[in-house]
Motif scaffolding. Sequence first.
Motif, mmCIF file in Angstrom:
data_model
loop_
_atom_site.group_PDB
_atom_site.id
_atom_site.type_symbol
_atom_site.label_atom_id
_atom_site.label_comp_id
_atom_site.label_asym_id
_atom_site.label_seq_id
_atom_site.Cartn_x
_atom_site.Cartn_y
_atom_site.Cartn_z
ATOM 1 N N ILE A 113 51.512 5.911 57.110
ATOM 2 C CA ILE A 113 51.956 5.608 58.465
ATOM 3 C C ILE A 113 52.136 4.099 58.569
ATOM 4 N N ASP A 114 53.244 3.676 59.175
ATOM 5 C CA ASP A 114 53.517 2.261 59.424
ATOM 6 C C ASP A 114 53.179 1.961 60.881
ATOM 7 N N VAL A 115 52.267 1.005 61.084
ATOM 8 C CA VAL A 115 51.767 0.814 62.431
ATOM 9 C C VAL A 115 51.168 -0.579 62.581
ATOM 10 N N TYR A 116 51.135 -1.058 63.813
ATOM 11 C CA TYR A 116 50.349 -2.246 64.152
ATOM 12 C C TYR A 116 48.914 -1.783 64.408
ATOM 13 N N ALA A 117 47.955 -2.426 63.775
ATOM 14 C CA ALA A 117 46.562 -1.975 63.862
ATOM 15 C C ALA A 117 46.071 -1.900 65.305
ATOM 16 N N ASP A 118 46.423 -2.886 66.116
ATOM 17 C CA ASP A 118 45.900 -2.923 67.485
ATOM 18 C C ASP A 118 46.358 -1.734 68.326
ATOM 19 N N THR A 119 47.483 -1.158 67.974
ATOM 20 C CA THR A 119 48.004 -0.053 68.783
ATOM 21 C C THR A 119 47.225 1.240 68.583
ATOM 22 N N VAL A 120 46.507 1.361 67.476
ATOM 23 C CA VAL A 120 45.765 2.603 67.202
ATOM 24 C C VAL A 120 44.264 2.378 67.115
ATOM 25 N N GLU A 134 36.901 0.456 57.866
ATOM 26 C CA GLU A 134 36.980 1.903 58.032
ATOM 27 C C GLU A 134 36.348 2.385 59.334
ATOM 28 N N TYR A 135 35.395 1.663 59.848
ATOM 29 C CA TYR A 135 34.738 2.058 61.098
ATOM 30 C C TYR A 135 35.319 1.295 62.288
ATOM 31 N N HIS A 136 35.345 -0.032 62.177
ATOM 32 C CA HIS A 136 35.812 -0.856 63.300
ATOM 33 C C HIS A 136 37.325 -1.104 63.266
ATOM 34 N N PHE A 137 37.973 -0.773 62.151
ATOM 35 C CA PHE A 137 39.419 -0.902 62.006
ATOM 36 C C PHE A 137 39.881 -2.317 62.322
ATOM 37 N N ASN A 138 39.159 -3.289 61.741
ATOM 38 C CA ASN A 138 39.474 -4.690 61.993
ATOM 39 C C ASN A 138 40.511 -5.189 60.993
ATOM 40 N N PHE A 139 41.767 -5.170 61.420
ATOM 41 C CA PHE A 139 42.883 -5.723 60.646
ATOM 42 C C PHE A 139 43.665 -6.647 61.560
ATOM 43 N N ASP A 140 44.344 -7.638 60.964
ATOM 44 C CA ASP A 140 45.201 -8.469 61.806
ATOM 45 C C ASP A 140 46.359 -7.616 62.318
ATOM 46 N N ASN A 141 46.948 -8.057 63.408
ATOM 47 C CA ASN A 141 47.931 -7.225 64.092
ATOM 48 C C ASN A 141 49.355 -7.414 63.566
ATOM 49 N N ALA A 142 49.463 -7.575 62.261
ATOM 50 C CA ALA A 142 50.781 -7.562 61.622
ATOM 51 C C ALA A 142 51.106 -6.122 61.236
ATOM 52 N N PRO A 143 52.369 -5.782 61.104
ATOM 53 C CA PRO A 143 52.707 -4.406 60.719
ATOM 54 C C PRO A 143 52.159 -4.076 59.336
ATOM 55 N N LYS A 144 51.548 -2.899 59.231
ATOM 56 C CA LYS A 144 50.918 -2.496 57.973
ATOM 57 C C LYS A 144 51.242 -1.046 57.674
ATOM 58 N N ARG A 145 51.208 -0.733 56.388
ATOM 59 C CA ARG A 145 51.359 0.652 55.959
ATOM 60 C C ARG A 145 49.988 1.143 55.472
ATOM 61 N N PHE A 146 49.483 2.178 56.096
ATOM 62 C CA PHE A 146 48.220 2.789 55.696
ATOM 63 C C PHE A 146 48.542 4.072 54.937
ATOM 64 N N VAL A 147 47.974 4.167 53.726
ATOM 65 C CA VAL A 147 48.324 5.243 52.809
ATOM 66 C C VAL A 147 47.112 6.117 52.535
ATOM 67 N N ASP A 148 47.284 7.423 52.632
ATOM 68 C CA ASP A 148 46.265 8.377 52.208
ATOM 69 C C ASP A 148 46.364 8.488 50.694
ATOM 70 N N VAL A 149 45.331 8.004 49.994
ATOM 71 C CA VAL A 149 45.415 7.923 48.534
ATOM 72 C C VAL A 149 45.365 9.287 47.868
ATOM 73 N N GLU A 150 44.938 10.317 48.589
ATOM 74 C CA GLU A 150 44.868 11.642 47.988
ATOM 75 C C GLU A 150 46.149 12.443 48.190
ATOM 76 N N THR A 151 46.796 12.286 49.349
ATOM 77 C CA THR A 151 48.004 13.063 49.629
ATOM 78 C C THR A 151 49.278 12.248 49.489
ATOM 79 N N GLY A 152 49.143 10.913 49.556
ATOM 80 C CA GLY A 152 50.329 10.057 49.538
ATOM 81 C C GLY A 152 50.961 9.863 50.897
ATOM 82 N N ASP A 153 50.476 10.569 51.915
ATOM 83 C CA ASP A 153 51.004 10.390 53.268
ATOM 84 C C ASP A 153 50.751 8.960 53.747
#
Length: 309
Positions: A252-259, A231-250
């Motif tokens: 985003i599909d993104v490569y972690a390194d790009t953001v 949550e702070y350092h955003f350390n994920f492997d650079n495969a495509p991932k979907r990050f979901v807001d658990v409260e709104t359901g929104d």
Amino acid sequence: MKIQSELHKAPLFQNLELLAKQVVEGFISGIHKSPFHGFSAEFAEHKIYNSGESTKHIDWKLFARTDKLYTKRYEEETNLRCHMILDNSASMYYPEVKELGIANLNKIGFGVLAIAALMNILKKQRDAVGLSIYSDAYSFHSQEKSSERHHQMLLAKLSAVSSLTSPAKETKTYTYLHQIAEKIHRRSLIFLFTDMFQTAKEDEQLFDALRHLKYNKHEVVLFHLLDKESEYHFNFDNAPKRFVDVETGDHIDVYADTVKEAYEEALEDYIQTLKLKCAQYKIKYVEVDVRANFSKVLNTYMVERQQFV
């Protein structure tokens, strides 16, 4: 951004009281002087001695001065009133864990065990503790008490929280903090455990609610819970991932390194704003990594207690 995969059945702490005791004992073994400096009974008042009552508490010194029999009334000493507030919204159930334990915690598990550990210390010192829990509603409130029955009731409630399978999706933290502030009438030390995730437009309302908690000369400590690795350092492997807001359901599909860089900068700006606002309102801000141990929480308690009492 709230990062959370789909929740499975949430694991239950098997023996929360025992785990809390282990946390406290581990903390004590790491310092030179125990904070448990005992307790005593505090004299309340005299009352006239009635024939047939026990003579155990007769004040003989007062009898020598007045030639009348009085007994001393005592009441349990409460050095401190402490109120715990736990954010139980969906984002607190990150990261997903299969079995809760001291070395395997999500944010809600850390908050529950930290509160239980603090309760263990408060119990030894005969201090009074209260608890409030909120998510999409102000779901639980208990006034500050120091009895064993009350202590066990709070532990049972905390254990139940750790076993939730469907945490609330939405929360209005500021709404419930205002309600909690209205219920705490006597001067108390207030500990808030939350990940501080809400929409940007709610920030000012949240700070107003935190300021409300300062009424009646309460001292407020904000424990900001984060899984720092992701949550702070955003350390994920650079495969495509979907990050979901658990409260709104929104999502985003993104490569972690790009953001990653922009994300870290935005989060750091937010945390610095939190720190400045807390300093402005004289609220103690403590950033806590849920993958670390509990020493920061317990050390903060020890310092605040000395200053409060």
